[in-house]
Design an enzyme around this catalytic site. Structure first.
Site, PDB file in Angstrom:
ATOM      1  N   GLY A 156       0.807  -1.215   0.000  1.00  0.00           N
ATOM      2  CA  GLY A 156       0.000   0.000   0.000  1.00  0.00           C
ATOM      3  C   GLY A 156       0.835   1.259   0.000  1.00  0.00           C
ATOM      4  CB  CYS A 182       1.154 -13.070  -0.979  1.00  0.00           C
ATOM      5  SG  CYS A 182       0.488 -11.691  -0.068  1.00  0.00           S
ATOM      6  CE  LYS A 192       0.159 -17.753   0.174  1.00  0.00           C
ATOM      7  NZ  LYS A 192      -0.813 -17.159   1.048  1.00  0.00           N
ATOM      8  CD  GLU A 238     -16.714 -27.663 -20.121  1.00  0.00           C
ATOM      9  OE1 GLU A 238     -17.514 -27.429 -21.056  1.00  0.00           O
ATOM     10  OE2 GLU A 238     -15.857 -28.557 -20.159  1.00  0.00           O
ATOM     11  CG  HIS A 252     -15.515 -29.589 -23.599  1.00  0.00           C
ATOM     12  ND1 HIS A 252     -16.014 -30.044 -22.402  1.00  0.00           N
ATOM     13  CD2 HIS A 252     -15.275 -30.684 -24.367  1.00  0.00           C
ATOM     14  CE1 HIS A 252     -16.091 -31.364 -22.440  1.00  0.00           C
ATOM     15  NE2 HIS A 252     -15.647 -31.777 -23.630  1.00  0.00           N
ATOM     16  CE1 TYR A 263      -3.783 -15.425   4.379  1.00  0.00           C
ATOM     17  CE2 TYR A 263      -5.600 -14.636   5.718  1.00  0.00           C
ATOM     18  CZ  TYR A 263      -4.374 -14.431   5.125  1.00  0.00           C
ATOM     19  OH  TYR A 263      -3.732 -13.221   5.272  1.00  0.00           O
ATOM     20  CB  CYS A 313       2.553  -8.962   0.105  1.00  0.00           C
ATOM     21  SG  CYS A 313       2.161  -9.867  -1.392  1.00  0.00           S
ATOM     22  CD  GLU A 318      -2.703 -19.571   2.363  1.00  0.00           C
ATOM     23  OE1 GLU A 318      -3.428 -19.081   1.487  1.00  0.00           O
ATOM     24  OE2 GLU A 318      -1.894 -18.889   3.026  1.00  0.00           O
TER      25      GLU A 318
END
Length: 496
Positions: A33, A75, A78, A474, A469, A210, A70, A214
């Protein structure tokens, strides 16, 4: 270049009699940030300074690094470890695809750790260059606010620098917390978990969020014995209950021992390892105990209360919808505000701040329909409302569409793991108000679904979209039959 400033909610032009400041903007904290806000503000013509603690993979009150949680200890490292851990299952799955893996495959933790460290050092350098290229002045040291328009930076040698700034932005993020139990000093946080010198054989993870699931997935994928303890009946409180149950099944299916509704009461150092005692009287021995019990805003050393910046009960900086504090010259973005604690949200808030204060474009960050992912193995990804949230907020009936299937890859590999997908639809408007998926590639798929939700897509528009597909994705455009209809005024079925 003239600069437009947002003053007391109004965009105004600087005038000749204005007070001179060393900087138009000074940012404390060079994470996602802070870096975004400072770069974009500089691009609008502002003179910007930013300070950050010296680099270290494991954070403390005196070390951090440009890039923030992060990039350095969140993030990015990790996800590198998630990739590393996933290969174990992939090698197993390869056998039914004709790959003869005759010898025992060894895993070299130290090699992966070295590559991970190389990457975060590289990214730390990139973030520094981004600031430099934008013309932002970087100071290495600890920043604190000593007045509405004054910051003090304590450099590495202890000398203090004082600067005035028209606007001050707090972007100091958050830090991992430890539970207050006897022997808590024997446990580690996610910071240390990303930098362990040796791969443990036995791990206990405390937490149901989380980060907990994780790391449980990472270690189990690397062959470690893992016990996961959490307070609720299912992990991932706040996510859709049906998805939480799917994650729990997958964790157990991969060999993780789950201990729901169980807490740790004491850790004791022994010759065999760390003795873990639970509130059910169970005892286990572990090499490593990870506390994944939440994070707290990083505000203690900023001197905020002394200058009157309002904090909430968690220590988070209280801000308005433009990220402004109760002191007009002081602003805050990212985890330190405890709104939606995700890196892309901090980036959005930083961008909106720069547009508002220096771009002449008052911009409120939009915290609705934020997509996110849990990088357990396989991952969970969601956008919009969970079924429980939809029931609480609904003014009319809700249509629930689900699809549970064995992914094509697993039909050959033999892995007993199903993918589950879900769409929530407002029955009156046909608008899709929530989407979730637990299964391989779910973050990549749900990112695209998030655009559709942001655009207000209807179920009819999903249904009229041609699928790719063969793919799992899908299924999101071929769920024709309603699984259940929930009447307005219903209560959520579970409180797990």
């Amino acid at each position: 270049m003239s600069r437009k400033m947002l003053i007391d909610g109004e965009v105004s032009q600087p005038n000749e009699g204005e007070v001179h400041y060393d900087f138009d903007l000074f940012v404390i904290g060079a994470g996602s940030g802070g870096v975004r806000a400072s770069r974009f503000s500089a691009n609008f013509g502002a003179k910007v300074g930013i300070c950050e603690l010296p680099f270290h993979p494991i954070s403390s009150e005196v070390v951090g690094g440009v890039g923030g949680t992060c990039v350095i200890r969140g993030c990015v490292p990790k996800k590198i470890l998630v990739y590393g851990a996933s290969f174990g299952g992939e090698i197993e799955d390869a056998k039914n695809y004709g790959w003869e893996v005759n010898e025992k495959v060894d895993f070299n933790w130290k090699k992966l750790l070295h590559k991970k460290t190389e990457e975060i050092i590289r990214l730390n350098g990139i973030y520094k260059r981004l600031l430099s290229n934008a013309g932002v002045k970087l100071f290495e040291g600890e920043g604190k606010i000593v007045g509405p328009n004054e910051v003090e930076v304590t450099q590495l040698d202890g000398t203090k620098l004082s600067y005035s700034a028209k606007h001050i932005l707090i972007a100091t993020g958050s830090r991992a917390q430890r539970p207050t139990i006897p022997g808590q000093e024997l446990g580690i946080s996610s910071d240390e978990a990303l930098s362990l010198e040796e791969l443990p054989k036995r791990v206990v993870v405390l937490g149901g969020g989380y980060i907990a699931v994780e790391f449980a997935s990472i270690w189990r994928g690397m062959g470690v014995s893992v016990d996961l303890f959490f307070r609720k009946e299912l992990p991932l409180r706040g996510f859709d209950d049906e998805m939480r149950a799917a994650v729990a099944r997958n964790l157990e299916g991969r060999g993780i021992d789950l201990h729901p509704q169980t807490n740790l009461t004491e850790l004791i150092k022994t010759e065999d390892g760390i003795k873990v005692i639970t509130d059910h009287g169970e005892e286990l021995i572990a090499d490593v105990v990870l506390f994944a019990t939440g994070r707290a805003p990083n505000t203690k050393r900023l001197n905020l209360e002394a200058i009157g910046v309002e904090l909430d009960k968690t220590g988070a900086v209280k801000v308005d919808e433009y990220s402004r504090t109760n002191i007009p010259s002081i602003w805050a973005v990212g985890d330190v505000t405890n709104r939606a604690n995700l890196t892309p949200v901090a980036l959005m808030e930083g961008t909106c701040f720069a547009k508002t204060v220096f771009g002449g474009q008052p911009s409120k960050p939009d915290h609705r329909d934020i997509p996110c992912a849990v990088f357990c193995i396989p991952p969970l990804s969601v956008v919009g409302l969970s079924e429980e949230q939809a029931i609480e907020q609904a003014k009319g009936d809700i249509l629930v569409f689900t699809s549970t299937f064995t992914p094509m890859k697993n039909t050959v590999s033999g892995r007993q793991e199903k993918t589950i997908m879900k769409l929530l639809v407002d029955a009156e408007t046909d608008k899709v108000i929530g989407a979730s998926m637990c299964g391989p590639d779910s973050p990549e798929i749900v990112q695209g679904i998030a655009i559709a939700l942001k655009c207000g897509a209807t179920k009819a528009q999903f249904d009229s979209t041609v699928g790719i597909h063969p793919s799992a994705a899908e299924e999101f455009v071929t769920m024709r039959s309603v699984t259940r209809r929930i009447a307005a005024g219903s209560k959520p079925k579970t409180n797990l």
